[in-house]
Design an enzyme around this catalytic site. Structure first.
Site, short mmCIF file in Angstrom:
data_model
loop_
_atom_site.label_atom_id
_atom_site.label_comp_id
_atom_site.label_asym_id
_atom_site.label_seq_id
_atom_site.Cartn_x
_atom_site.Cartn_y
_atom_site.Cartn_z
N ASP A 312 -13.72 6.35 -3.11
CA ASP A 312 -12.75 5.27 -2.95
C ASP A 312 -11.79 5.54 -1.79
O ASP A 312 -11.42 6.68 -1.52
CB ASP A 312 -11.95 5.12 -4.25
N GLU A 365 -16.29 3.79 0.47
CA GLU A 365 -15.57 2.53 0.60
C GLU A 365 -14.65 2.71 1.82
O GLU A 365 -13.56 3.25 1.72
CB GLU A 365 -14.75 2.21 -0.65
#
Length: 444
Positions: A312, A365
């Site tokens: 993330d 990401e």
């Protein structure tokens, strides 16, 4: 107690050296709380890194949560404290009672704890992760290069995907019978769970963590989650976990100022603070933090048979100015805006994961146009094997939101992504923030 006896039955000199070098990639095997047998007695050995502390004790029910007299012993020249406590075992609630460099005292959960109390309680729980009998050997033998077959990934937040009529959560075991038929019916090849590491606040969806090695207790025990992963694998479905090495929550029991001074976070507040999220960044320049984080990635694959990680907020890690105003960041030593330590960490992370798990999925990401996210490290890339194509997602959803008559003027939103489609190994997401924040992925 002699210096020699501190080493006996404890973390080895070699492991201490590697931990401080940033290359103890299975540090969870030594650090934290481990039920063991020493000198013929059953008990638990506790080991914690707290170099700024003047004293570390074990606080638990039996001593009224005052660890001032149940001291751990400091291993010389290491910053690591350790002690074997006989007569206790799995299920014991505990925290570390720390006296900081200015003689202040406070309680901290175990950074390497394998389980925690159900929130809002915050104690760590001694947990034995061994003993589950896996039945996914056939799946693990079949795992090959992720590029050979198409992937169709279903992302879900465990706690809100489906709930019982009274609003309570399904357990990891109960979810197997609900989730697997749906995934098979919809022809998904993988499921991606939003973060399942322990976190205090439900509405953070797990992205502001406190216990990186502790599977959240909201939905059951570690063996319960092993059962779910096992069942998914037996059904031919891979498991990806959302992983958050970018930052951590500031809650008092967590990593913030762990031993009375910045330890896991940067000492420089301009690098440490995440003002948009109210969290703190890890200090990737510290080798012990790299040992902690890379071990954590390996841990989920070792102990829970996770097939890959969606990492993330990579952009927030590699950009010093990410979502910060001009007075909230400093440039690097070369005058640039790249976080050089974070880049080196991500390269080391991916090299290490692929060394142990050559066919793992390491998915970034990354929301900018950073070059080489999926390029090999030896070519100067970050070393991921996939990148989420956030631009394609935003362009596609923007196009769909247009009324039909306006779409001819917006066809460039569909055609532009082909201009860079082969610059990285992309996956094409259509969800995540667009759903969890209450947005729609298509007009009604």
């Amino acid at each position: 107690m002699t210096i020699q006896s501190l080493w006996e039955g404890n973390i080895s000199r070699e492991a201490v050296y590697l931990f401080h070098e940033g290359t103890l990639f299975h540090s969870y095997r030594w650090m934290g709380a481990h039920p063991v047998k020493e000198n013929g007695e059953e008990g638990v050995r506790f080991t914690v890194w707290a170099p700024h502390a003047n004293h570390v004790g074990l606080a638990a029910d039996w001593n009224g949560w005052d660890g001032s007299k149940d001291s751990l012993f400091k291993i010389p020249d290491s910053g690591i404290w350790s002690r074997f406590f006989p007569g206790i075992g799995a299920g014991t609630f505990y925290k570390y009672h720390i006296t900081g460099p200015h003689e202040e005292t406070f309680l901290k959960a175990d950074p390497y704890g394998f389980a925690s109390e159900v929130r809002p309680s915050t104690a760590s729980v001694v947990t034995d992760l061994t003993g589950y009998r896996w039945n996914d050997g056939s799946w693990r033998r079949r795992v090959k290069s992720p590029y050979e077959k198409p992937m169709n990934i279903y992302e879900m937040h465990f706690g809100t995907w489906r709930q019982k009529e009274d609003g309570s959560y399904y357990t990891y075991r109960e979810m197997a019978d609900l989730l697997i038929p749906y995934l098979l019916d919809m022809s998904y090849t993988h499921v991606e769970f939003m973060p399942l590491a322990e976190h205090p606040y439900d509405l953070s969806w797990g992205y502001q963590g406190t216990g990186f090695f502790a599977l959240t207790s909201r939905y059951g025990s570690p063996h319960d989650f092993m059962y779910l992963v096992d069942r998914l694998h037996q059904s031919g479905i891979g498991v990806i976990l959302d992983w958050v090495p970018a930052h951590f929550a500031k809650d008092a029991h967590g990593l913030r100022q762990f031993d009375g001074a910045p330890l896991f976070e940067y000492e420089d507040p301009q690098k440490a603070e995440r003002p948009g999220w109210g969290t703190l960044s890890f200090d990737y320049s510290k080798p012990e933090v790299r040992s902690f984080l890379i071990s954590n990635a390996i841990f989920w694959m070792d102990m829970y048979h996770i097939d890959g990680l969606r990492v993330d907020a990579v952009t927030s890690m590699i950009r010093l100015d990410f979502e910060k105003s001009e007075n909230q960041y400093s440039r690097n030593e070369h005058g640039g805006l790249e976080n050089l330590e974070a880049i080196a960490f991500l390269q080391q992370l991916n090299k290490t994961v692929f060394e142990y798990y050559p066919h793992a999925l390491m998915m970034a990401e990354e929301s900018s146009a950073w070059h080489g996210v999926t390029a090999p490290v030896h070519h100067g890339g970050l070393g991921f094997n996939y990148k989420w194509n956030m631009g394609w997602m935003n362009d596609t959803l923007s196009y769909i939101e247009q009324d039909f008559g306006s779409r001819p003027a917006k066809h460039h939103l569909l055609t532009f992504p082909i201009c860079y489609a082969y610059s990285e190994n992309f996956t094409l997401p259509l969800s995540h923030d667009e759903v969890v924040h209450g947005k729609k992925i298509a007009i009604e």
